[in-house]
Design a protein around this motif. Structure first.
Motif, PDB file in Angstrom:
ATOM      1  N   GLU A 539       0.815  -1.178   0.133  1.00 39.87           N
ATOM      2  CA  GLU A 539      -0.062   0.139  -0.020  1.00 39.87           C
ATOM      3  C   GLU A 539       1.082   1.287   0.007  1.00 39.87           C
ATOM      4  OE1 GLU A 539      -3.052   0.323  -0.433  1.00 39.87           O
ATOM      5  OE2 GLU A 539      -3.985  -1.643  -0.123  1.00 39.87           O
ATOM      6  N   GLU A 540       1.931   1.352   0.538  1.00 40.93           N
ATOM      7  CA  GLU A 540       2.864   2.337   0.927  1.00 40.93           C
ATOM      8  C   GLU A 540       3.514   2.523  -0.564  1.00 40.93           C
ATOM      9  OE1 GLU A 540       5.801   4.173   4.141  1.00 40.93           O
ATOM     10  OE2 GLU A 540       6.124   2.006   3.725  1.00 40.93           O
ATOM     11  N   ALA A 541       3.841   1.315  -1.068  1.00 38.72           N
ATOM     12  CA  ALA A 541       4.666   1.739  -2.467  1.00 38.72           C
ATOM     13  C   ALA A 541       3.676   1.940  -3.600  1.00 38.72           C
ATOM     14  CB  ALA A 541       5.126   0.147  -2.902  1.00 38.72           C
ATOM     15  N   LYS A 542       2.345   1.647  -3.454  1.00 38.29           N
ATOM     16  CA  LYS A 542       1.377   2.196  -4.414  1.00 38.29           C
ATOM     17  C   LYS A 542       1.154   3.663  -4.104  1.00 38.29           C
ATOM     18  CE  LYS A 542      -2.626   0.200  -4.399  1.00 38.29           C
ATOM     19  NZ  LYS A 542      -3.836  -0.549  -3.805  1.00 38.29           N
ATOM     20  N   GLU A 543       1.244   4.130  -3.134  1.00 32.86           N
ATOM     21  CA  GLU A 543       1.345   5.533  -2.878  1.00 32.86           C
ATOM     22  C   GLU A 543       2.455   6.393  -3.473  1.00 32.86           C
ATOM     23  OE1 GLU A 543       1.135   8.757   0.877  1.00 32.86           O
ATOM     24  OE2 GLU A 543      -0.318   7.091   1.074  1.00 32.86           O
ATOM     25  N   TRP A 544       3.694   5.576  -3.285  1.00 35.11           N
ATOM     26  CA  TRP A 544       4.741   6.368  -3.931  1.00 35.11           C
ATOM     27  C   TRP A 544       4.755   6.483  -5.250  1.00 35.11           C
ATOM     28  CZ3 TRP A 544       8.725   2.921  -0.575  1.00 35.11           C
ATOM     29  CH2 TRP A 544       8.655   3.343   0.638  1.00 35.11           C
ATOM     30  N   LEU A 545       4.198   5.278  -5.791  1.00 33.57           N
ATOM     31  CA  LEU A 545       4.286   5.218  -7.350  1.00 33.57           C
ATOM     32  C   LEU A 545       3.200   6.392  -7.785  1.00 33.57           C
ATOM     33  CD1 LEU A 545       5.111   3.829  -9.777  1.00 33.57           C
ATOM     34  CD2 LEU A 545       3.112   2.210  -9.668  1.00 33.57           C
ATOM     35  N   ASP A 546       2.169   6.622  -7.253  1.00 28.98           N
ATOM     36  CA  ASP A 546       1.016   7.617  -7.568  1.00 28.98           C
ATOM     37  C   ASP A 546       1.829   9.057  -7.377  1.00 28.98           C
ATOM     38  OD1 ASP A 546      -0.933   5.804  -8.155  1.00 28.98           O
ATOM     39  OD2 ASP A 546      -1.809   6.173  -6.251  1.00 28.98           O
ATOM     40  N   ASN A 547       2.291   9.180  -6.147  1.00 30.22           N
ATOM     41  CA  ASN A 547       3.206  10.613  -6.074  1.00 30.22           C
ATOM     42  C   ASN A 547       4.119  10.823  -7.156  1.00 30.22           C
ATOM     43  OD1 ASN A 547       1.643  11.039  -4.013  1.00 30.22           O
ATOM     44  ND2 ASN A 547       2.910  10.168  -2.495  1.00 30.22           N
ATOM     45  N   ILE A 548       4.916   9.876  -7.467  1.00 25.95           N
ATOM     46  CA  ILE A 548       6.101   9.972  -8.540  1.00 25.95           C
ATOM     47  C   ILE A 548       5.849  10.636  -9.848  1.00 25.95           C
ATOM     48  CG2 ILE A 548       6.601   7.802  -9.354  1.00 25.95           C
ATOM     49  CD1 ILE A 548       9.374   7.909  -8.918  1.00 25.95           C
ATOM     50  N   LYS A 549       4.567  10.382  -9.848  1.00 24.31           N
ATOM     51  CA  LYS A 549       4.033  10.797 -11.473  1.00 24.31           C
ATOM     52  C   LYS A 549       3.701  12.215 -11.455  1.00 24.31           C
ATOM     53  CE  LYS A 549       1.658   6.334 -12.289  1.00 24.31           C
ATOM     54  NZ  LYS A 549       0.450   5.627 -12.421  1.00 24.31           N
ATOM     55  N   ARG A 550       3.186  12.880  -9.995  1.00 27.88           N
ATOM     56  CA  ARG A 550       3.116  14.285  -9.882  1.00 27.88           C
ATOM     57  C   ARG A 550       4.258  15.167  -9.447  1.00 27.88           C
ATOM     58  NH1 ARG A 550      -1.154  11.257  -7.478  1.00 27.88           N
ATOM     59  NH2 ARG A 550      -0.596  12.029  -5.378  1.00 27.88           N
ATOM     60  N   GLN A 551       5.299  14.456  -9.103  1.00 31.47           N
ATOM     61  CA  GLN A 551       6.422  15.036  -8.511  1.00 31.47           C
ATOM     62  C   GLN A 551       7.270  15.850  -9.110  1.00 31.47           C
ATOM     63  OE1 GLN A 551       7.841  16.610  -5.534  1.00 31.47           O
ATOM     64  NE2 GLN A 551       6.571  15.118  -4.710  1.00 31.47           N
ATOM     65  N   SER A 552       7.568  16.771  -8.849  1.00 27.13           N
ATOM     66  CA  SER A 552       8.488  17.773  -9.745  1.00 27.13           C
ATOM     67  C   SER A 552       9.955  18.149  -8.864  1.00 27.13           C
ATOM     68  CB  SER A 552       7.954  19.036 -10.233  1.00 27.13           C
ATOM     69  OG  SER A 552       7.380  19.799  -9.269  1.00 27.13           O
ATOM     70  N   ASP A 553       9.661  18.065  -7.669  1.00 28.04           N
ATOM     71  CA  ASP A 553      10.826  18.546  -6.629  1.00 28.04           C
ATOM     72  C   ASP A 553      11.932  17.328  -6.965  1.00 28.04           C
ATOM     73  OD1 ASP A 553      12.613  18.680  -4.602  1.00 28.04           O
ATOM     74  OD2 ASP A 553      11.395  20.040  -3.400  1.00 28.04           O
ATOM     75  N   PRO A 554      13.127  17.720  -7.245  1.00 26.94           N
ATOM     76  CA  PRO A 554      14.366  16.652  -7.384  1.00 26.94           C
ATOM     77  C   PRO A 554      14.423  15.935  -6.245  1.00 26.94           C
ATOM     78  CG  PRO A 554      14.761  18.630  -8.500  1.00 26.94           C
ATOM     79  CD  PRO A 554      13.669  19.214  -7.682  1.00 26.94           C
ATOM     80  N   ARG A 555      14.458  16.483  -5.162  1.00 25.11           N
ATOM     81  CA  ARG A 555      14.710  15.822  -3.814  1.00 25.11           C
ATOM     82  C   ARG A 555      13.704  14.765  -3.319  1.00 25.11           C
ATOM     83  NH1 ARG A 555      17.243  20.266   0.321  1.00 25.11           N
ATOM     84  NH2 ARG A 555      19.147  20.906  -0.822  1.00 25.11           N
ATOM     85  N   ASN A 556      12.437  15.394  -3.531  1.00 26.56           N
ATOM     86  CA  ASN A 556      11.224  14.199  -3.346  1.00 26.56           C
ATOM     87  C   ASN A 556      11.399  13.145  -4.284  1.00 26.56           C
ATOM     88  OD1 ASN A 556      10.509  15.707  -1.161  1.00 26.56           O
ATOM     89  ND2 ASN A 556       8.963  17.053  -2.406  1.00 26.56           N
ATOM     90  N   LEU A 557      11.690  13.490  -5.550  1.00 22.64           N
ATOM     91  CA  LEU A 557      11.599  12.504  -6.699  1.00 22.64           C
ATOM     92  C   LEU A 557      12.958  11.368  -6.553  1.00 22.64           C
ATOM     93  CD1 LEU A 557       9.894  12.228  -9.317  1.00 22.64           C
ATOM     94  CD2 LEU A 557      11.595  13.427 -10.581  1.00 22.64           C
ATOM     95  N   ALA A 558      13.864  11.836  -5.823  1.00 22.15           N
ATOM     96  CA  ALA A 558      14.913  11.076  -5.653  1.00 22.15           C
ATOM     97  C   ALA A 558      14.545  10.009  -4.354  1.00 22.15           C
ATOM     98  CB  ALA A 558      16.203  11.751  -5.270  1.00 22.15           C
ATOM     99  N   PHE A 559      13.976  10.511  -3.630  1.00 21.99           N
ATOM    100  CA  PHE A 559      13.338   9.991  -2.272  1.00 21.99           C
ATOM    101  C   PHE A 559      12.595   8.797  -2.604  1.00 21.99           C
ATOM    102  CE2 PHE A 559      10.247   9.178   0.882  1.00 21.99           C
ATOM    103  CZ  PHE A 559      10.912   8.584   1.887  1.00 21.99           C
ATOM    104  N   LEU A 560      11.411   9.107  -3.566  1.00 23.91           N
ATOM    105  CA  LEU A 560      10.420   8.169  -3.915  1.00 23.91           C
ATOM    106  C   LEU A 560      11.155   7.214  -4.634  1.00 23.91           C
ATOM    107  CD1 LEU A 560       7.439  10.731  -4.720  1.00 23.91           C
ATOM    108  CD2 LEU A 560       7.508   9.190  -2.668  1.00 23.91           C
ATOM    109  N   TRP A 561      12.043   7.463  -5.750  1.00 22.10           N
ATOM    110  CA  TRP A 561      12.584   6.534  -6.571  1.00 22.10           C
ATOM    111  C   TRP A 561      13.477   5.566  -5.844  1.00 22.10           C
ATOM    112  CZ3 TRP A 561      11.895   5.870 -11.836  1.00 22.10           C
ATOM    113  CH2 TRP A 561      12.909   5.132 -12.589  1.00 22.10           C
ATOM    114  N   ASP A 562      14.097   6.123  -5.003  1.00 21.42           N
ATOM    115  CA  ASP A 562      14.771   5.262  -4.156  1.00 21.42           C
ATOM    116  C   ASP A 562      14.012   4.023  -3.309  1.00 21.42           C
ATOM    117  OD1 ASP A 562      17.483   4.198  -2.795  1.00 21.42           O
ATOM    118  OD2 ASP A 562      16.707   5.090  -0.966  1.00 21.42           O
ATOM    119  N   GLY A 563      12.846   4.726  -2.647  1.00 18.47           N
ATOM    120  CA  GLY A 563      11.914   3.903  -2.004  1.00 18.47           C
ATOM    121  C   GLY A 563      11.503   2.675  -2.983  1.00 18.47           C
TER     122      GLY A 563
END
Length: 613
Positions: A539-563
């Motif tokens: 469930e947490e990974a599903k949320e990350w996947l949804d967020n990464i599609k809308r994310q533009s901040d490089p730092r947050n994008l890196a965090f989500l990608w790593d997770g």
């Protein structure tokens, strides 16, 4: 049923065993050798396949003068330098495991000595059993040494037995230490031989004993003389002796009246106590009964015997060895029940039958030990019956899982329950989930109240039952948590919604698995997913996947990608190792749909465009 068995049967067996073997005599002989060797000495010998280590009762105060913190309790996990890892709090709301600061200081001095380490390693390598012993303060150091050895030998195979005998040794730690020792099943490894009239085992050096500077001087004088065994220079007046004796008696009365569970910073007994008198001996292992008996038996003494009793253990050992805990019945015992006769024997062994004012209280103390000793086992037996009665609830959930796995929808167990409608079948499964949770919460509640055996978490029946329940039901709890939107109110399940019982059962299983040989790699999928938190991670990974599609901040994008990368690695390791149930890889399960979407996204994103992590 109350008259069927004696409560002190097990502890009496230990007392009889000790008295009929050379253990007590050999231990006391080596204590005498260590005492004669002087301050800070220890003696080590090997007799057959048994190694003996004895600590001198002649010890030097750690600091000059009187340190007001010397007798205070300190947390073992911090002050013990990590040497006693298993003896720690299991729950956040528990009082920390604490020990006498001075005794711990003395032990650490021994532990840092090369000659001591060499002798211990030699005995571990060459013997099958080790007996650690000491008189007076030396006994307290022996207790800490035995605890360290037990901690160290957990990982040793074949196992080496450790037994510790103290002679007239003072209290060492608090109630949490006593509980931790019981949980590790080490209570039977400790025995403190105590004269019924010796004040040294009762001298905790708690600050409540030293209310005035003048009284501090008397305590310091007494304690220093005891530490150095220099009784020739112990010139206490009759008044000082009386004040010392009455103060210790008063402190013991306060301890005897303390409610169990309130002793976080009070000294507390652990293990077995072999109470010796001129008439015989009796062995008790219930901490509450021990501290009450310590108080009652001191009332049979007098200030004039405070030195003689502390030096009398050689006489007691010789007498016990000759008598082997001689049994003698009072007149009329043969007509009484076996339980009443056992009580009479015990009171006769303590010499209390002549003490009209004390005998009834001592008898009540033994009866209390029986009640307190039996109640946890009776509660566990009752729970075992109730466990068998809730088996149909588990069976219905298992049937439901099998139906979900065979369904043409191919959603699997977790997603079928999460996306369920208003059917009678799912309603019943949900009610079963609640009933099973209520049962296991009751188990935890009884354990918190110390109403179950201390080693319940080490019994295979309960560890396996708890693990089976968790594997089957926690996925349903996770499904309900996300179905009801609790993650939007409280946060994700693992950190904010997981029930306490699952955290506890995780510890039970981990402690059990550590001592067992791991099985071979699976050749087919497990019946139930072995990580019960797997679906919460999905469930947490599903949320990350949804967020990464809308994310533009490089730092947050890196965090989500790593997770997401880490979760994929973790999940695929479980799948490839067949550590998941077949429903995880069902065509329309949440995990399968997530994996398909995630891998499609990875092919669309140019790796070079992702920020470095």
């Amino acid at each position: 049923m109350d008259t069927e068995a004696s409560s002190f049967e097990t502890s009496e067996m230990l007392g009889t065993f000790l008295a009929s073997t050379p253990l007590l005599k050999e231990a006391w002989r080596l204590c005498g050798t260590a005492n004669a060797m002087g301050c800070g000495a220890f003696a080590a010998e090997q007799v057959g396949g048994v190694g003996y280590v004895a600590f001198s009762g002649v010890q030097e105060m750690p600091v000059l003068g009187w340190d007001p913190n010397y007798g205070m309790l300190v947390p073992l996990d911090v002050a013990g330098r990590g040497l006693f890892a298993p003896l720690k709090c299991r729950y956040d709301d528990e009082e920390p495991v604490m020990v006498h600061s001075g005794m711990l200081h003395l032990f650490l001095q021994y532990h840092s000595r090369p000659d001591f380490q060499s002798q211990i390693h030699s005995l571990v390598a060459e013997t099958k059993s080790i007996v650690i012993t000491g008189h007076s303060i030396g006994g307290s150091i022996a207790f800490l040494t035995a605890l360290r050895l037990l901690t160290y030998l957990i990982s040793i195979f074949p196992p080496i037995s450790v037994f510790c005998i103290g002679f007239g040794s003072p209290f060492l730690g608090n109630e949490s230490l006593s509980q931790a020792i019981l949980r590790e099943r080490w209570g039977g490894s400790f025995c403190n031989v105590v004269s019924t009239r010796d004040i040294m085992p009762r001298l905790s050096l708690h600050q409540s004993l030293v209310p005035t500077p003048q009284w501090q001087a008397i305590i310091r004088f007494w304690y220093t003389s005891m530490m150095s065994m220099n009784f020739a220079n112990l010139q206490l007046t009759e008044e000082d002796k009386a004040r010392l004796f009455s103060s210790v008696a008063a402190d013991m009365e306060c301890l005897a009246q303390a409610v169990e569970g309130s002793g976080g910073r009070l000294f507390w007994p652990f293990g077995n106590y072999l109470f010796c008198s001129d008439e015989g001996a009796i062995c008790l292992d219930n901490a509450v009964s021990v501290r009450k008996m310590m108080h009652l038996m001191l009332r049979t003494g007098s200030p004039n015997c405070i030195i003689e009793e502390h030096l009398k253990y050689g006489w007691y050992v010789e007498r016990l060895s000759l008598q082997s805990l001689k049994r003698s019945f009072l007149e009329g015992d043969l007509s009484e029940s076996s339980y009443e006769a056992s009580l009479s024997m015990a009171l006769n062994s303590l010499g209390t039958y002549r003490q009209v004012s004390i005998a009834p209280m001592a008898k009540d103390c033994l009866k209390m030990a029986r009640r307190m000793g039996r109640a946890p086992n009776l509660n566990a037996a009752d729970l075992a019956i109730r466990l068998s009665k809730i088996t149909p609830y588990r069976a219905e959930i298992e049937w439901y899982k099998a139906c979900c796995d065979k369904s043409e929808e191919q959603r699997g167990y977790y997603d079928s329950f999460k996306q369920r409608g208003a059917s009678k079948r799912e309603f019943k499964i949900n009610m079963n989930r609640y009933k099973l949770g209520a049962f296991w919460d009751k188990v935890i509640h009884l354990m918190d109240g110390k109403e179950l055996p201390h080693d319940l978490h080490r019994r295979s029946k309960w560890v396996n039952a708890a693990q089976s329940y968790m594997l089957l039901v926690e996925p349903l709890d996770i499904a309900e948590y996300y179905r009801s939107g609790m993650h939007l109110k409280k946060g994700h399940y693992i950190s904010n919604g997981r029930e306490r019982r699952y955290e506890i059962f995780d510890r039970w299983w981990t402690e059990r698995v550590v001592t067992e040989k791991l099985s071979n790699r699976r050749t087919r999928y497990a019946g139930l997913t072995q990580d019960t938190r797997f679906w919460a991670r999905v469930e947490e990974a599903k949320e990350w996947l949804d967020n990464i599609k809308r994310q533009s901040d490089p730092r947050n994008l890196a965090f989500l990608w790593d997770g997401l990368i880490k979760f994929e690695t973790y999940a695929m390791n479980l799948v490839e190792g067949r550590e998941v149930s077949a429903d995880v890889v069902a065509k329309n399960s949440s995990f399968s749909l997530w994996l398909k979407e995630w891998r499609a996204l990875k092919t669309q994103i140019i790796p070079q465009s992702m920020p470095l992590v």
